[in-house]
Design a protein around this motif. Structure first.
Motif, PDB file in Angstrom:
ATOM      1  N   GLY A   1       0.806  -1.213   0.000  1.00  0.00           N
ATOM      2  CA  GLY A   1       0.000   0.000   0.000  1.00  0.00           C
ATOM      3  C   GLY A   1       0.840   1.266   0.000  1.00  0.00           C
ATOM      4  O   GLY A   1       0.569   2.206  -0.741  1.00  0.00           O
ATOM      5  N   ALA A   2       1.874   1.284   0.823  1.00  0.00           N
ATOM      6  CA  ALA A   2       2.656   2.509   1.024  1.00  0.00           C
ATOM      7  C   ALA A   2       3.710   2.731  -0.052  1.00  0.00           C
ATOM      8  O   ALA A   2       4.174   3.863  -0.218  1.00  0.00           O
ATOM      9  N   GLU A   3       4.089   1.688  -0.788  1.00  0.00           N
ATOM     10  CA  GLU A   3       5.181   1.853  -1.757  1.00  0.00           C
ATOM     11  C   GLU A   3       4.812   1.350  -3.152  1.00  0.00           C
ATOM     12  O   GLU A   3       4.871   2.097  -4.121  1.00  0.00           O
TER      13      GLU A   3
ATOM     14  N   LEU B   1      -2.562  -7.485   7.504  1.00  0.00           N
ATOM     15  CA  LEU B   1      -3.038  -7.258   6.132  1.00  0.00           C
ATOM     16  C   LEU B   1      -3.306  -5.779   5.873  1.00  0.00           C
ATOM     17  O   LEU B   1      -2.948  -5.245   4.813  1.00  0.00           O
ATOM     18  N   LEU B   2      -3.922  -5.105   6.846  1.00  0.00           N
ATOM     19  CA  LEU B   2      -4.204  -3.675   6.668  1.00  0.00           C
ATOM     20  C   LEU B   2      -2.916  -2.857   6.606  1.00  0.00           C
ATOM     21  O   LEU B   2      -2.823  -1.885   5.849  1.00  0.00           O
ATOM     22  N   ALA B   3      -1.917  -3.250   7.399  1.00  0.00           N
ATOM     23  CA  ALA B   3      -0.635  -2.542   7.363  1.00  0.00           C
ATOM     24  C   ALA B   3       0.046  -2.713   6.016  1.00  0.00           C
ATOM     25  O   ALA B   3       0.668  -1.777   5.494  1.00  0.00           O
ATOM     26  N   GLU B   4      -0.067  -3.880   5.451  1.00  0.00           N
ATOM     27  CA  GLU B   4       0.591  -4.149   4.173  1.00  0.00           C
ATOM     28  C   GLU B   4      -0.136  -3.496   3.001  1.00  0.00           C
ATOM     29  O   GLU B   4       0.506  -2.993   2.087  1.00  0.00           O
ATOM     30  N   GLU B   5      -1.466  -3.507   3.016  1.00  0.00           N
ATOM     31  CA  GLU B   5      -2.198  -3.157   1.797  1.00  0.00           C
ATOM     32  C   GLU B   5      -3.077  -1.913   1.899  1.00  0.00           C
ATOM     33  O   GLU B   5      -3.254  -1.210   0.903  1.00  0.00           O
ATOM     34  N   GLU B   6      -3.633  -1.611   3.081  1.00  0.00           N
ATOM     35  CA  GLU B   6      -4.506  -0.441   3.175  1.00  0.00           C
ATOM     36  C   GLU B   6      -3.723   0.827   3.502  1.00  0.00           C
ATOM     37  O   GLU B   6      -4.035   1.910   2.990  1.00  0.00           O
ATOM     38  N   ALA B   7      -2.705   0.713   4.343  1.00  0.00           N
ATOM     39  CA  ALA B   7      -1.911   1.886   4.738  1.00  0.00           C
ATOM     40  C   ALA B   7      -1.217   2.479   3.515  1.00  0.00           C
ATOM     41  O   ALA B   7      -0.554   1.764   2.760  1.00  0.00           O
ATOM     42  N   THR B   8      -1.354   3.777   3.330  1.00  0.00           N
ATOM     43  CA  THR B   8      -0.760   4.449   2.167  1.00  0.00           C
ATOM     44  C   THR B   8       0.553   5.149   2.500  1.00  0.00           C
ATOM     45  O   THR B   8       1.204   5.691   1.608  1.00  0.00           O
ATOM     46  N   THR B   9       0.943   5.141   3.766  1.00  0.00           N
ATOM     47  CA  THR B   9       2.243   5.691   4.176  1.00  0.00           C
ATOM     48  C   THR B   9       2.893   4.729   5.157  1.00  0.00           C
ATOM     49  O   THR B   9       2.219   3.885   5.768  1.00  0.00           O
ATOM     50  N   ILE B  10       4.195   4.876   5.327  1.00  0.00           N
ATOM     51  CA  ILE B  10       4.919   4.023   6.272  1.00  0.00           C
ATOM     52  C   ILE B  10       4.468   4.310   7.701  1.00  0.00           C
ATOM     53  O   ILE B  10       4.409   3.408   8.543  1.00  0.00           O
TER      54      ILE B  10
END
Length: 482
Positions: free
Chosen positions: A98-100, A175-184
């Protein structure tokens, strides 16, 4: 001579035309066979026969290939032959989707990950984060289905449903940290929640893991979740500039779970220590992990080369070295570079910026272009920081392939170079990236010779057909002169 003259005078243009056509056809067949043999075996059939069978008959002695260099105690030819080809590994420094990865796609409109790569990740997640006891907890049942979903939005929606059922579902936060989060920063916030929930579940599993095989499987799963979360938190700290904190987290993780060395956490630690310029600590890590019992990697080989190059690169000059010869330290640095280049020959072009980088895939192929991209993406800055290191690499890396047996697949310092790397890398790397196939095999002399012979005889056939009388006179003149 009179008989030869009479014989030549009786030959017609049709004979010369048939002769050149036949010779062109035969040389063409030889060329096709030579090319096929070279593509399959990497050698010229004619050269192989002449060296193996004809040379001993005329008193020649075949040069024996150089013996493979020993890696360390216990290494032998059998282990090299049993080395699996083209095994795909999880990239230790893979980015956040998500973030990168997603941000790259939003900006460029290009998909940085292939379906094959993402499918491998889905299989990893199912192996790491699911077990047979998931049916006992409704939130885990939902997450078991979420890891199988192909659509990212469906996975994110399932993770939120799992949290509604159980606010302490660690895998849902992952899963949310990997894919929903748009920043680190957002990813780190989710992983901290996952850590809190994961530690609580892990302690419960420890207390009852000996009750049944199902509880043991649950403990393994909860251990995987905890290690994964702590590692990603350390990577978040590294990306946010808190390098010392990241190093401490990685060291603590390696001490707490020493048996999980297959996750290659030491490669994360090496990169963070290089950022701190703690070269003595880097050398200490290499001394522990640069061992034949562990799968080698570009990160280990090239980091070892970088440290040796650091000792001499600032004062190194090709002109001076050619006049006075190489010192002991320079010889060690050159040998380390050669060792690294033979392990992965694709890396130098990225470090020397002769090829463009792309975002590294989530999986890599050891010794392949995918590993080279992943290594250079994170380590190019460390080579640039050491003055003269890239200059030393530039002056020495191509010499590697003149020092190892031909073809490269025979190997010298390492097990034979896998022949399927290009195919596997094309599956892992995006379509817009030009996959590196260096080093390409050089065509043997007889490939060029048969191609020239075929072309020359075909040209003679064409000239004989167009100018029969002139070619007959030319052929007779050549015969008489010879």
């Amino acid at each position: 001579l009179l008989t030869v003259t009479v014989f030549l005078s009786t030959l017609t243009p049709k004979f010369y035309f048939a002769l050149t056509v036949t010779s062109s056809f035969i040389s063409g067949l030889i060329f096709v066979f030579e090319w096929w043999h070279f593509r399959k075996y990497g050698t010229s059939f004619i050269e192989q026969v002449s060296v193996s069978h004809l040379k001993p008959l005329i008193g020649g002695v075949e040069n024996s290939p150089p013996a493979p260099a020993a890696f360390s105690a216990g290494e032998n030819e059998t282990s090299r032959q049993n080395m699996p080809e083209c095994k795909v590994w999880r990239n230790p420094l893979n980015l956040f989707r998500g973030a990168e990865y997603s941000r790259y796609m939003w900006v460029t409109g290009k998909e940085p990950l292939t379906y094959y790569d993402m499918n491998l990740s889905a299989q990893d997640h199912q192996n790491f984060f699911t077990c047979d006891t998931d049916a006992l907890r409704p939130s885990d049942t939902v997450m078991q289905k979420a890891w199988r979903e192909r659509n990212p939005q469906a996975r994110i929606k399932a993770a939120h449903q799992a949290l509604e059922l159980n606010n302490d579902c660690a895998t849902a936060y992952v899963l949310l940290a990997e894919e929903e989060a748009t920043t680190i920063v957002d990813a780190e916030r989710y992983f901290k929640q996952a850590l809190k929930a994961g530690e609580m579940i892990y302690r419960k599993s420890q207390n009852c893991h000996s009750q049944s095989p199902q509880h043991e499987a649950q403990l393994r799963r909860d251990t995987n979740v905890l290690v994964y979360v702590k590692r990603r938190l350390a990577m978040c700290a590294r990306k946010l500039g808190r390098i010392r904190e990241a190093v401490k987290m990685m060291r603590d993780l390696m001490k707490e779970f020493p048996l999980l060395s297959m996750l290659n956490i030491h490669e994360n630690l090496l990169e963070a220590l290089l950022e701190l310029q703690a070269y003595a600590d880097v050398q200490a890590v290499l001394a522990k992990y640069d061992d034949i019992s562990l799968p080698k990697s570009a990160a280990i080989c090239y980091t070892a080369a970088l440290l040796k190059a650091r000792a001499v690169s600032e004062r190194f000059s090709p002109e001076t070295a050619s006049k006075r010869g190489l010192s002991t330290a320079e010889i060690n640095a050159v040998e380390a570079i050669h060792r690294a280049v033979e392990f992965n020959p694709h890396v130098p072009k990225y470090l020397l910026e002769m090829k463009s980088l792309v975002l590294p895939p989530e999986h890599i192929l050891k010794r392949g272009d995918s590993e080279a991209v992943a290594y250079a993406f994170f380590h190019l800055q460390h080579w640039k920081r050491i003055e003269g290191a890239l200059n030393l690499l530039h002056c020495t890396w191509e010499g590697t392939f003149r020092m190892i047996p031909y073809p490269l697949e025979k190997g010298h310092l390492f097990y034979p170079y896998p022949s399927c790397t290009e195919t596997a890398d094309r599956e892992l790397l995006p379509t817009f990236h030009e996959v590196s196939v260096y080093p390409q095999k050089e065509l043997p002399f007889f490939i060029h010779f048969t191609a020239g012979l075929c072309s020359f005889s075909a040209m003679l056939a064409l000239l004989t057909h167009q100018f029969p009388e002139l070619m007959v006179v030319f052929a007779k003149a050549v015969s008489i002169v010879s």
